[in-house]
Motif scaffolding. Structure first.
Motif, mmCIF file in Angstrom:
data_model
loop_
_atom_site.group_PDB
_atom_site.id
_atom_site.type_symbol
_atom_site.label_atom_id
_atom_site.label_comp_id
_atom_site.label_asym_id
_atom_site.label_seq_id
_atom_site.Cartn_x
_atom_site.Cartn_y
_atom_site.Cartn_z
ATOM 1 N N GLU A 34 3.542 -3.739 6.968
ATOM 2 C CA GLU A 34 4.678 -3.756 6.060
ATOM 3 C C GLU A 34 4.549 -4.919 5.097
ATOM 4 O OE1 GLU A 34 8.254 -3.795 8.417
ATOM 5 O OE2 GLU A 34 7.495 -2.137 9.645
ATOM 6 N N GLY A 35 5.033 -4.704 3.913
ATOM 7 C CA GLY A 35 5.051 -5.767 2.918
ATOM 8 C C GLY A 35 6.440 -5.910 2.337
ATOM 9 N N TYR A 36 6.827 -7.140 2.060
ATOM 10 C CA TYR A 36 8.133 -7.395 1.464
ATOM 11 C C TYR A 36 7.978 -8.446 0.375
ATOM 12 C CZ TYR A 36 12.930 -9.134 0.976
ATOM 13 O OH TYR A 36 14.139 -9.537 0.461
ATOM 14 N N ASN A 37 8.512 -8.145 -0.771
ATOM 15 C CA ASN A 37 8.461 -9.074 -1.893
ATOM 16 C C ASN A 37 9.876 -9.595 -2.159
ATOM 17 O OD1 ASN A 37 8.191 -10.411 -4.301
ATOM 18 N ND2 ASN A 37 7.884 -8.558 -5.525
ATOM 19 N N PRO A 38 10.188 -10.786 -1.640
ATOM 20 C CA PRO A 38 11.559 -11.293 -1.760
ATOM 21 C C PRO A 38 11.976 -11.576 -3.202
ATOM 22 C CG PRO A 38 10.113 -12.973 -0.840
ATOM 23 C CD PRO A 38 9.314 -11.713 -0.928
ATOM 24 N N LEU A 39 11.011 -11.761 -4.087
ATOM 25 C CA LEU A 39 11.347 -12.048 -5.487
ATOM 26 C C LEU A 39 12.058 -10.876 -6.146
ATOM 27 C CD1 LEU A 39 8.113 -13.793 -6.832
ATOM 28 C CD2 LEU A 39 10.342 -14.841 -6.402
ATOM 29 N N CYS A 40 11.714 -9.677 -5.683
ATOM 30 C CA CYS A 40 12.212 -8.473 -6.347
ATOM 31 C C CYS A 40 12.936 -7.551 -5.365
ATOM 32 C CB CYS A 40 11.030 -7.748 -6.992
ATOM 33 S SG CYS A 40 11.435 -6.322 -7.989
ATOM 34 N N GLY A 41 12.693 -7.746 -4.069
ATOM 35 C CA GLY A 41 13.306 -6.892 -3.055
ATOM 36 C C GLY A 41 12.481 -5.662 -2.724
ATOM 37 N N ASP A 42 11.235 -5.628 -3.169
ATOM 38 C CA ASP A 42 10.374 -4.462 -2.900
ATOM 39 C C ASP A 42 9.925 -4.439 -1.441
ATOM 40 O OD1 ASP A 42 10.324 -4.076 -5.750
ATOM 41 O OD2 ASP A 42 8.747 -5.605 -5.837
ATOM 42 N N ARG A 43 9.947 -3.257 -0.858
ATOM 43 C CA ARG A 43 9.444 -3.067 0.508
ATOM 44 C C ARG A 43 8.451 -1.918 0.509
ATOM 45 N NH1 ARG A 43 12.230 -5.793 4.328
ATOM 46 N NH2 ARG A 43 14.254 -6.635 3.684
ATOM 47 N N ILE A 44 7.336 -2.141 1.214
ATOM 48 C CA ILE A 44 6.307 -1.104 1.303
ATOM 49 C C ILE A 44 5.705 -1.105 2.699
ATOM 50 C CG2 ILE A 44 3.954 -0.502 0.565
ATOM 51 C CD1 ILE A 44 4.778 -0.978 -2.235
ATOM 52 N N THR A 45 5.565 0.064 3.289
ATOM 53 C CA THR A 45 4.814 0.207 4.527
ATOM 54 C C THR A 45 3.622 1.101 4.235
ATOM 55 O OG1 THR A 45 6.859 0.067 5.802
ATOM 56 C CG2 THR A 45 4.915 0.898 6.953
ATOM 57 N N VAL A 46 2.449 0.610 4.604
ATOM 58 C CA VAL A 46 1.212 1.358 4.374
ATOM 59 C C VAL A 46 0.700 1.903 5.707
ATOM 60 C CG1 VAL A 46 -1.204 1.164 3.638
ATOM 61 C CG2 VAL A 46 0.585 -0.008 2.351
ATOM 62 N N PHE A 47 0.330 3.163 5.726
ATOM 63 C CA PHE A 47 -0.204 3.826 6.926
ATOM 64 C C PHE A 47 -1.639 4.267 6.642
ATOM 65 C CE2 PHE A 47 4.303 4.661 6.414
ATOM 66 C CZ PHE A 47 4.860 4.400 7.655
ATOM 67 N N ILE A 48 -2.509 4.031 7.608
ATOM 68 C CA ILE A 48 -3.919 4.387 7.400
ATOM 69 C C ILE A 48 -4.490 5.092 8.626
ATOM 70 C CG2 ILE A 48 -6.261 3.457 7.077
ATOM 71 C CD1 ILE A 48 -4.815 1.138 5.552
ATOM 72 N N LYS A 49 -5.251 6.137 8.355
ATOM 73 C CA LYS A 49 -6.035 6.781 9.399
ATOM 74 C C LYS A 49 -7.496 6.576 9.028
ATOM 75 C CE LYS A 49 -4.192 10.653 10.856
ATOM 76 N NZ LYS A 49 -3.908 12.120 10.933
ATOM 77 N N LYS A 50 -8.259 6.046 9.974
ATOM 78 C CA LYS A 50 -9.666 5.754 9.695
ATOM 79 C C LYS A 50 -10.580 6.847 10.238
ATOM 80 C CE LYS A 50 -9.146 0.748 10.326
ATOM 81 N NZ LYS A 50 -9.656 -0.367 11.153
ATOM 82 N N SER A 51 -11.744 6.925 9.622
ATOM 83 C CA SER A 51 -12.791 7.777 10.149
ATOM 84 C C SER A 51 -14.075 6.966 10.025
ATOM 85 C CB SER A 51 -12.895 9.066 9.338
ATOM 86 O OG SER A 51 -14.016 9.812 9.762
ATOM 87 N N GLY A 52 -14.524 6.426 11.154
ATOM 88 C CA GLY A 52 -15.672 5.523 11.100
ATOM 89 C C GLY A 52 -15.348 4.321 10.236
ATOM 90 N N ASP A 53 -16.144 4.140 9.204
ATOM 91 C CA ASP A 53 -15.971 2.997 8.313
ATOM 92 C C ASP A 53 -15.217 3.391 7.036
ATOM 93 O OD1 ASP A 53 -16.318 0.354 7.422
ATOM 94 O OD2 ASP A 53 -18.012 1.007 6.176
ATOM 95 N N HIS A 54 -14.511 4.523 7.086
ATOM 96 C CA HIS A 54 -13.839 4.992 5.886
ATOM 97 C C HIS A 54 -12.332 5.133 6.071
ATOM 98 C CE1 HIS A 54 -17.935 5.931 4.705
ATOM 99 N NE2 HIS A 54 -17.503 6.201 3.477
#
Ligand code: ZN
Length: 153
Positions: A34-54
């Motif tokens: 999760e990421g939060y930018n207190p300067l602006c109030g932006d919130r982002i959650t990033v989800f990743i599924k890997k396959s080997g090195d990709h």
């Protein structure tokens, strides 16, 4: 940047913020951050599924300003299917470009579609909006999951 280009870039940003790509949660992801930018109030959650090195799949959820959401959307398109080393390279190039003073060219960073965010440098307060998703991505891919505080800019 000429006005025509500026308008084109703004249109792309607005379009991505209205219709973000890969905008959904991923229950079976391999890693997330999760990421939060207190300067602006932006919130982002990033989800990743890997396959080997990709990065096999990537998605995000969040709320905030148009720049933060458009940047996250553009990021998912840029990194999906890419190797970890390419993703790391993209992060470095994008981050360096955003930190480059406006009067200097960023063409050497070869940003591709991410170039539309070049104009954000005109508004230093908004740079963290543009880099938030990338910091979340980097943290998701690092070994130890933790919150992004975006203080390292
Ligand atoms: Zn923002």
């Amino acid at each position: 940047m000429n006005n025509e280009l500026r308008e084109l870039y703004q249109e792309v940003i607005i379009e991505h913020s209205r219709s973000p790509r890969h905008f959904h949660a991923m229950a079976d992801c391999d890693c997330r951050a999760e990421g939060y930018n207190p300067l602006c109030g932006d919130r982002i959650t990033v989800f990743i599924k890997k396959s080997g090195d990709h990065v096999k799949e990537i998605s995000f959820q969040g709320s905030g300003c148009a720049i933060s959401q458009a940047s996250a959307s553009l990021m998912t398109e840029a990194v999906i299917g890419q190797s970890m080393s390419t993703v790391g390279d993209l992060f470095s190039r994008f981050h360096s470009a955003m930190m480059t003073p406006l009067e200097q060219s960023i063409s050497q960073y070869e940003l591709g579609k991410l170039q539309v965010l070049a104009g954000v440098r005109e508004f230093p307060m908004r740079i963290k909006c543009a880099t938030l998703a990338w910091h979340a991505l980097k943290n998701a891919l690092s070994d130890e999951p933790h919150e992004v505080d975006s203080e390292d800019d």
